[in-house]
Design a protein around this motif. Structure first.
Motif, mmCIF file in Angstrom:
data_model
loop_
_atom_site.group_PDB
_atom_site.id
_atom_site.type_symbol
_atom_site.label_atom_id
_atom_site.label_comp_id
_atom_site.label_asym_id
_atom_site.label_seq_id
_atom_site.Cartn_x
_atom_site.Cartn_y
_atom_site.Cartn_z
ATOM 1 N N ILE A 166 0.830 -1.213 0.000
ATOM 2 C CA ILE A 166 0.000 0.000 0.000
ATOM 3 C C ILE A 166 0.863 1.261 0.000
ATOM 4 N N CYS A 194 -9.430 -3.174 6.731
ATOM 5 C CA CYS A 194 -9.335 -3.949 5.492
ATOM 6 C C CYS A 194 -8.937 -3.075 4.312
ATOM 7 N N THR A 195 -8.914 -1.746 4.529
ATOM 8 C CA THR A 195 -8.818 -0.816 3.400
ATOM 9 C C THR A 195 -7.543 -0.965 2.568
ATOM 10 N N PRO A 196 -6.359 -1.057 3.191
ATOM 11 C CA PRO A 196 -5.171 -1.204 2.334
ATOM 12 C C PRO A 196 -5.285 -2.408 1.397
ATOM 13 N N GLN A 198 -8.081 -3.723 0.283
ATOM 14 C CA GLN A 198 -9.102 -3.410 -0.728
ATOM 15 C C GLN A 198 -8.495 -2.524 -1.813
ATOM 16 N N VAL A 199 -7.676 -1.563 -1.389
ATOM 17 C CA VAL A 199 -7.035 -0.675 -2.367
ATOM 18 C C VAL A 199 -6.178 -1.514 -3.316
#
Ligand code: FES
Ligand code: FES
Lengths: 246, 811
Positions: A166, A194-196, A198-199
């Protein structure tokens, strides 16, 4: 050699519990005050402590006692599979990695996962460990452009590959990647854990399919669990990043 | 006119989440940090008779062992950080080992030998209530109150564990879907005349039901790191709340709260499992102190399953009487809760859902919570209310059908309004507009049009459902604290935690609105105690929007008063002669005569006293007092306790409409449409509101169709400790499009008009989906939550195996 059990001294005063609504509930001490006698009768040979001194910690007690019988423990290990083979994870070896376009030389034992190397040796803590067992996708990184669970890849196996975490997805001029910008515009992350991952999956998706439908995006990102249920926000983010919504 | 409330903005932590730069507890390192790991129980129930750690302690790099002896005692059913004599669930921590590396700590765990005596165990509450059934604790199987519950706000109540058994006839009756006559309960209330209510009923529906607990599975486990410096403990934790942790955590560490610095910039989910300090925080903090080293205690995914808390399950029975006009005249409700190893169950909240959703004229509730040797239970998103919503919706549909009424019309007739009541005490609500929500939802979803369409299409059958979700959504009496700096900026100090709902940010907008400061000129100060944070509510119970828009509003009002007083002192006249605007305070009659906020802040510092926080109101909490002391002399301080008058519970209510397609060959269902309309007062932050609605819908799908505890009844071992087997919904299990809206009628008791909505978003979706599943299958009531694919397939095959006997915690 019957000994007295110091466990029993430890549960004597009033304390506090929480009910399911998190209201505090006071729990008085157990009413049965002759528990020593009860246990003396029933399990004399099992008593373990030769001291009634409450200042003694169990560490001292532990050091003074030998037991036979089957060991039964559960430590929910994360390193054990590796350790079973070679002590504390095997000998570290200096290897060269390419992370986010930079060459990094780092000592890594052969049993270490990429997620651990990134987080704990290279201090790239943007990669999250949600499960450490290939179930959630929080640790997703790109290896030669392909999304992978970094918790399920050995670092020694990526020596010849390009790893992107990320921290490496920003544009060269330092601006955020279109996916990151779109996720901000959609307020997509909830807790963000969870965002990194998902990115990373979204970046890989758009590299292969610049205008995915929402359903295609859902398929492509289905290896990334979001306990907060932010799926639709991330899908909207993918559509926004691909110019399908503004 | 509103400038901030009702408008979108980007909460300041969002960019850090998409770049990975924001830090969670486990991302922090510290010079000299050592690592602790837990040894946990392999047995559902037993007695620890011996621990031999000599080999572990001889290992190079092992620093020590921490056991229950090192912590204050905790009597059952308190959830001890470390078990002492008895272990009561698989995965219960028994001791922690610290070492210079995590690998060594983990290897050391393997070298420790623990001897246990096995004890009988139980994983099904009804089994424990059966004559001769095992008890989860040596002392018994249920918590009985020994004192009347005090008024609201008096948290501590007396209670003791007792052994309660029901006559076999009562167990058999409940399992057969009948009233368990002769059964003993621990909670019991009623209002009205139940018999008269049933006598008036044109239709009576009577059903059993079972809901199965399941873990929270916050994606960030509860790993903590602590270190001590100059008598202060610096604690990196993962909590839903910020200031609300101070006192409890300080108690765990045996220090004055003034010596605790709790650091928690971001939290990877909590869902009720991290509202206050959790027991395992005591290990990190106290072990670090003993070793005099920074110490991280990692909780693995598997351990998070064991100790990360779970929803309580229910086994129950309901009898509903409905008059010919559709009004619910009587409800008789029985709930047996699965308390796991620690929970007191949430049956009362389940009953509360019934009161709000159907406003029965007469009602009785009887409940008991039974301990089982399963994971500790605690609050989980709408505890009690949401699982009740899921099983009740198809039962309500059955009643509506029996009197020949449309299912939405049935809910409309029974809906709560602003004169309605909630709970067994029939307390008032601040306002409620459920009829308006139902009407809006019907239109948006196209209820009537969809009802007119054909149902069957080959092996696929369509189902339509409607559901109501509810949770109390607001508290009162906390403190607000703002500071205008000499740079003219507004610093809004927030003791609200950051669990991913962004309510910490939304509530700060109330201060910006009141003081009319553009958002770019505002800064939210939060995330660690030494940032001088006020006393705030715990971030649970959907309360934050209501609670803390109020506190920030009153703090801003205090700042406005002080601005006007300073202007009057310096520029003449009375404070009432002044007004604010454009970051200035100025004379109403002569706008050019005034001070900028920056000038007023500088004057506040010169004047001292109350203006700059050297003095403060005496009704603010000691936590806020410390915060103000820390800020004194640094600007113009606005600080106040929320004393806004009013009464009643602010309700958060949501109605959901769901359309599914169910494949009768496979049992698989697909959600074609989901529409949700909220009654949560004014929407404070629209974008975030939408996302809360979507996230809640995902949780609703999990509750209604997927998630459950599965234990092996032979050995009491959990079979689904991982994410994969526990089945939180994935991208592919949910709809990709949620339609949503809000009634958007301001609540009269909130200056911004807002109320919370976090929890009911799940309940409404679960209820609507359960209702749709039942509708797809000709009104069959499964009476289960979740209703999984295997249950649907079994039903279609004429096999009632998976839904008979109110089985819980197993297949
Ligand atoms: S941490 Fe790698 S998949 Fe969950
Ligand atoms: S945003 Fe919380 S897990 Fe995805």
């Amino acid at each position: 050699m019957p000994m007295r059990c110091n466990f029993l001294h430890l549960i004597i005063s009033s304390t506090v519990a929480y009910d399911a609504n998190n209201a505090r509930v006071r729990v008085p001490p157990p009413r049965n005050t002759d528990r020593h006698a009860f246990h003396n009768k029933k399990t004399e040979q099992c008593f373990v402590n030769d001291s009634v001194n409450l200042q003694l910690t169990r560490r001292r007690f532990i050091k003074g006692v030998i037991f036979s019988g089957a060991a039964a423990t559960s430590g929910a290990g994360i390193y054990l599979a590796a350790n079973a083979q070679s002590g504390n994870g095997g000998m570290e070896r200096l290897i060269t990695l390419t992370i986010n376009g930079r060459t990094r030389r780092v000592d890594v034992p052969p049993t270490e996962t990429l997620a651990n190397t990134l987080r704990y040796r290279l201090n790239l803590t943007g990669t999250k460990i949600g499960c450490n067992r290939g179930e959630c996708g929080a640790c997703t990184v790109l290896i030669d452009g392909v999304p992978n669970y970094a918790c399920s890849v050995l670092t020694h196996n990526v020596k010849t590959k390009q790893v992107t975490s990320i921290e490496g997805v920003k544009n060269e001029d330092g601006t955020l990647h279109a996916v990151q910008q779109a996720f901000i515009a959609e307020n997509a992350p909830q807790c963000g854990f969870c965002t990194p991952g998902q990115v990373m999956s979204a970046v890989a998706l758009l590299a292969n399919n610049p205008r995915p439908t929402k359903a295609e995006a859902a398929q492509a990102m289905s290896g990334n669990l979001c306990r907060c249920g932010a799926y639709e926000h991330y899908l909207n983010g993918v559509l926004r990043a691909s110019g399908q919504i503004a | 006119m509103s400038t901030h409330i009702g408008f979108d903005f980007t909460p300041p932590d969002v960019p850090g989440k998409v770049t990975g730069e924001i830090k969670y507890a486990e991302d922090y390192k510290r010079e000299g940090m050592v690592f602790a790991r837990l040894l946990t129980s392999p047995l559902p129930s037993g007695r620890v008779v011996g621990i031999d750690a000599r080999e572990a302690l001889r290992m190079d790099g092992v620093l020590g062992i921490f056991t229950a002896d090192d912590l204050p005692p905790v009597a059952p059913p308190g959830n001890p950080a470390l078990a002492s004599e008895y272990v009561s669930f698989v995965g219960q921590p028994i001791l922690a080992v610290a070492a210079v590396t995590e690998e060594i700590a983990e290897s050391a765990i393997e070298k420790i030998r623990v001897d246990f005596e096995r004890r009988p165990f139980v994983v099904d509450p009804l089994e424990s209530l059966t004559p001769g059934g095992a008890n989860a604790y040596p002392e018994g199987n249920t918590l009985v109150r020994t004192e009347e519950e005090g008024p609201e706000g008096t948290p501590i109540r007396g209670a003791e564990i007792r052994d309660v058994k029901w006559p076999q006839s009562a167990i058999d009756a409940l399992r057969a879907g009948k009233e368990p006559k002769g059964a003993e309960f621990t909670t019991d209330w009623s209002f009205g005349d139940l018999d008269a209510g049933f006598a008036e009923a044109a239709v009576i529906v009577e059903e059993p039901f079972v809901t199965i607990g399941y873990p929270h599975h916050s994606l960030e486990s509860r790993t903590c790191m602590a270190y001590w410096e100059n008598g202060k403990c610096y604690f990196h934790g993962s909590s839903q709340s910020q200031s609300a942790n101070d006192n409890g955590l300080a108690r765990m560490l045996d220090i004055d709260p003034a010596n605790l610095v709790f650091i928690n910039e971001a939290t990877g989910g909590g869902f009720g499992s991290k509202i206050g300090p959790y027991p395992y925080m005591a290990i990190s903090g106290n072990f670090a102190k003993r070793l005099n080293r920074p110490l991280q205690l990692r909780i693995t995914r598997e351990q998070e399953f064991y100790i990360g808390s779970a929803r309580s399950g229910m086994q129950g029975w309901i009898k509903m009487g409905v008059k010919a006009n559709g009004k619910v005249s009587a409800i008789d409700l029985v709930v047996v809760n699965d308390g796991g190893m620690t929970g007191a169950g949430s049956g009362n909240s389940s009953a509360q859902h019934v009161t709000v959703a159907y406003q029965p004229e007469n009602m009785r509730f009887r409940g008991i919570s039974v301990y089982t040797n399963t994971t500790p239970r605690g609050a989980q998103r709408g505890p009690g209310q949401n699982e009740m919503a899921a099983v009740l919706a198809p039962i309500a549909d059955k009643a509506a059908k029996a009197i020949g009424m449309d299912r939405v019309a049935f809910r409309r007739i029974n809906a709560i309004d602003s004169n309605g009541f909630q709970g067994g005490g029939q307390g008032p609500v601040t306002s409620a507009f459920v009829r308006e929500a139902l009407d809006q939802g019907m239109r948006t979803f196209g209820w009537e049009e969809k009802n007119a369409l054909a149902k069957q299409n080959g092996s696929k059958v369509r189902g339509l459902g409607v559901g109501i979700g509810y949770h109390g959504a607001g508290g009162r009496g906390y403190d607000g604290l703002v500071r205008i700096g000499t740079d003219g900026k507004l610093y809004i100090h927030s003791g609200v935690g950051n669990l991913g709902t962004y309510s910490y940010a939304g509530t700060c907008r109330a201060a910006a609105e009141a003081l009319q400061v553009p958002w770019e000129r505002c800064e939210i100060v939060r995330g660690r105690t030494d940032n001088h944070l006020p006393h705030s509510s715990g971030q649970g119970g959907s309360n934050t929007i209501f609670t803390h828009t109020r506190t920030n509003w009153v703090a801003a009002q205090d700042a406005i008063r002080k601005l006007k007083e300073i202007a009057a002192q310096d520029l003449g006249g009375e404070p009432e002669d002044y007004m604010i605007g454009d970051e200035r305070v100025f004379a109403t009659a002569e706008p050019s005569r005034g001070l900028s906020y920056a000038q007023a802040a500088a004057r506040a510092i010169e004047l001292g006293g109350k203006f700059s926080g050297e003095e403060y109101p005496d009704d603010i909490n000691p936590i806020t007092q410390r915060a103000v002391q820390g800020l004194a002399g640094s600007g113009l301080i606005g600080v106040a306790k929320d004393n806004i008058p009013g009464e009643g519970q602010p309700p958060g209510i949501l109605v959901g409409f769901c359309e599914i397609e169910l494949d009768k060959d496979t049992g698989k269902l697909e959600i074609l449409d989901y529409t949700a309309i909220a009654d949560c007062g004014t929407v404070v932050h629209p974008k975030n509101f939408e996302n809360a609605m979507r996230g809640g819908a995902v949780w609703g799908v999990g509750l209604a169709a997927f998630e459950r505890h599965v234990y092996d009844p032979q050995n009491g071992l959990p079979a689904n400790t991982g994410l994969y087997q526990s089945k939180p919904p994935t991208y592919l299990d949910v709809n990709v499009e949620t339609k949503m809206g809000a009634v958007n009628i301001p609540d009269p008791q909130n200056p911004t008009g807002g109320r919370g909505i976090g929890e009911p978003t799940q309940g409404a979706a679960a209820a609507a989906l359960a209702s749709a599943i039942s509708d797809a299958l000709d009104g069959h009531v499964f009476n289960t939550a979740p209703t999984t694919t295997d249950m649907i397939i079994n039903h279609l095959a004429g096999n009632d195996y998976s839904t008979k006997y109110l089985k819980t915690n197993t297949f």
